[in-house]
Design an enzyme around this catalytic site. Structure first.
Site, PDB file in Angstrom:
ATOM      1  N   LEU A   1       0.876  -1.094  -0.129  1.00  0.00           N
ATOM      2  CA  LEU A   1      -0.076   0.169   0.003  1.00  0.00           C
ATOM      3  C   LEU A   1       1.011   1.122  -0.103  1.00  0.00           C
ATOM      4  O   LEU A   1       1.865   1.348   0.841  1.00  0.00           O
ATOM      5  CB  LEU A   1      -0.908  -0.124   1.312  1.00  0.00           C
ATOM      6  CG  LEU A   1      -2.202  -0.974   1.307  1.00  0.00           C
ATOM      7  CD1 LEU A   1      -2.846  -1.122   2.550  1.00  0.00           C
ATOM      8  CD2 LEU A   1      -3.063  -0.189   0.393  1.00  0.00           C
ATOM      9  N   SER A   2       0.761   2.071  -0.913  1.00  0.00           N
ATOM     10  CA  SER A   2       1.242   3.388  -0.881  1.00  0.00           C
ATOM     11  C   SER A   2       1.011   4.276   0.403  1.00  0.00           C
ATOM     12  O   SER A   2      -0.209   3.804   0.968  1.00  0.00           O
ATOM     13  CB  SER A   2       1.156   4.123  -2.099  1.00  0.00           C
ATOM     14  OG  SER A   2       1.768   3.558  -3.268  1.00  0.00           O
ATOM     15  N   ALA A   3       1.518   5.271   0.744  1.00  0.00           N
ATOM     16  CA  ALA A   3       1.296   6.189   1.770  1.00  0.00           C
ATOM     17  C   ALA A   3      -0.043   7.065   1.419  1.00  0.00           C
ATOM     18  O   ALA A   3      -0.259   7.219   0.308  1.00  0.00           O
ATOM     19  CB  ALA A   3       2.300   7.097   1.879  1.00  0.00           C
TER      20      ALA A   3
END
Length: 362
Positions: A63-65
């Site tokens: 998951l990206s930020a």
């Protein structure tokens, strides 16, 4: 190591922080972020970190930020009925948020390299549909995922209104990505260390805007060593909805209008009842940090110089708000799923009620 915004205690507080830091700027994007709890896409043992503004990776799951996803959602300029292609769709978190905005007549496709991540995404999607009350607040464009390398998409595939790539794109693949777009479409991707928005303004005309300095792990190049042949990725066909589906959408829409009219009548001028307590203001930490996490790096926004002038004012406001909330420690009542209650109260056979509710468990 720090995030671009302060950590939240829950999903709503994370969104509050992203709004205050101007990563979330439009109502549609805010609604989508609030509707899907980021923690639901984490493995159970890692959920304590779900509301931090940091990327997360475990095996192939990534998951990206949150600030990256919010910038992507804003840049895509999503609208109901558009077609969307997510290259490197991962857990399906972003695709599901996009699906809330696209609505029932949109197209929502994802390509993911790892088959185990596809299975994970399908499990999370099923959990959202069956258990989240947020589902009934929208008409959802359910994402469809296929396994494969996004650099091997069949050349006869349809073009899309919106495309996002969640891995670093080399300059040599820029034109390949652009050709996935319809005229008028928008492509968002990490290109040459920048999150980049490209709008197709004509058959061979483009507008490019750099959004944010980032560094994603690069796209994985196709490997033909085993067979020597390309493994073309065939995207899902654009399906025509059945009459049953169209009827369900129309009935649910009518019921929602009735609920809205009833609410307006009860409240007179249509204003909502005042909240039982005021949410405590969360001040964004002033940070000028670069965040590194598993080959992904992003630069936080530079805080406004005027922030310093407002610090004492913010502290006074925060202190007053805390005092207001102290006398009552009551928590707000849980939200009511009015659509579900209304459907269950209708004089209809149970199978039809369950169909209108998508056979949801809650």
């Amino acid at each position: 190591m720090g995030g671009a915004v302060s950590a939240g205690e829950d999903n709503d507080e994370l969104i509050d922080n992203l709004k205050e830091a101007q990563y979330i700027r439009t109502e549609l994007v805010e609604q989508a972020f609030r509707a899907i709890d980021r923690a639901d896409y984490y493995l159970e043992e890692f959920k304590d970190n779900a509301y931090k503004d940091l990327a997360w990776k475990h095996g192939n799951i990534h998951l990206s930020a949150p600030c990256i996803y919010s910038e992507v959602m804003e840049a895509l300029d999503l609208q109901p009925g558009l077609s969307f292609l997510n290259l490197g769709s991962g857990t399906g978190y972003l695709s599901s948020m996009v699906g809330l905005i696209l609505g029932p007549f949109g197209v929502n496709h994802g390509v993911e390299l790892h088959s185990d991540v596809i299975e994970y995404a399908k499990q999370k999607l099923d959990f959202f549909i069956k258990t989240s009350d947020s589902f009934d607040k929208f008409e959802f464009c359910e994402p469809s995922f296929v396994t494969g390398n996004c650099l091997e998409i069949s050349p006869d595939c349809t073009q899309y209104d919106r495309v996002y790539c969640g891995a670093g794109v080399q300059k040599e693949h820029e034109d390949y990505m652009k050709n996935l777009l319809k005229v008028g479409g928008i492509l968002v991707m990490p290109l040459e260390e920048k999150l980049t928005k490209i709008t197709r303004t004509g058959p061979s005309a483009w507008e490019t805007k750099k959004i944010l300095a980032v560094s994603f792990a690069p796209l994985i190049q196709p490997n033909h060593a085993d067979s020597g042949k390309s493994r073309l990725v065939h995207l899902p066909p654009v399906a025509v909805r059945s009459l049953q589906d169209l009827a369900r959408i129309a009935i649910r829409g009518t019921i929602k209008k009735i609920i809205h009219q009833e609410t307006m009548s009860k409240n007179g001028n249509g204003l909502k009842n005042p909240p039982r307590f005021k949410r405590r203001r969360v001040r964004r930490r002033r940070m000028e940090t670069i965040v590194f996490l598993d080959k992904e790096v992003f630069a936080s926004r530079i805080s406004n110089p005027s922030d310093d002038n407002n610090n004492s004012e913010d502290l006074e406001d925060e202190s007053r708000e805390e005092e207001e909330t102290k006398p009552s420690e009551l928590k707000p009542d849980p939200p009511v799923n009015f659509l579900r209650e209304k459907v269950l109260s209708l004089p209809l056979p149970d199978p039809l009620k369950y169909y209108l509710l998508y056979y949801r468990e809650k």
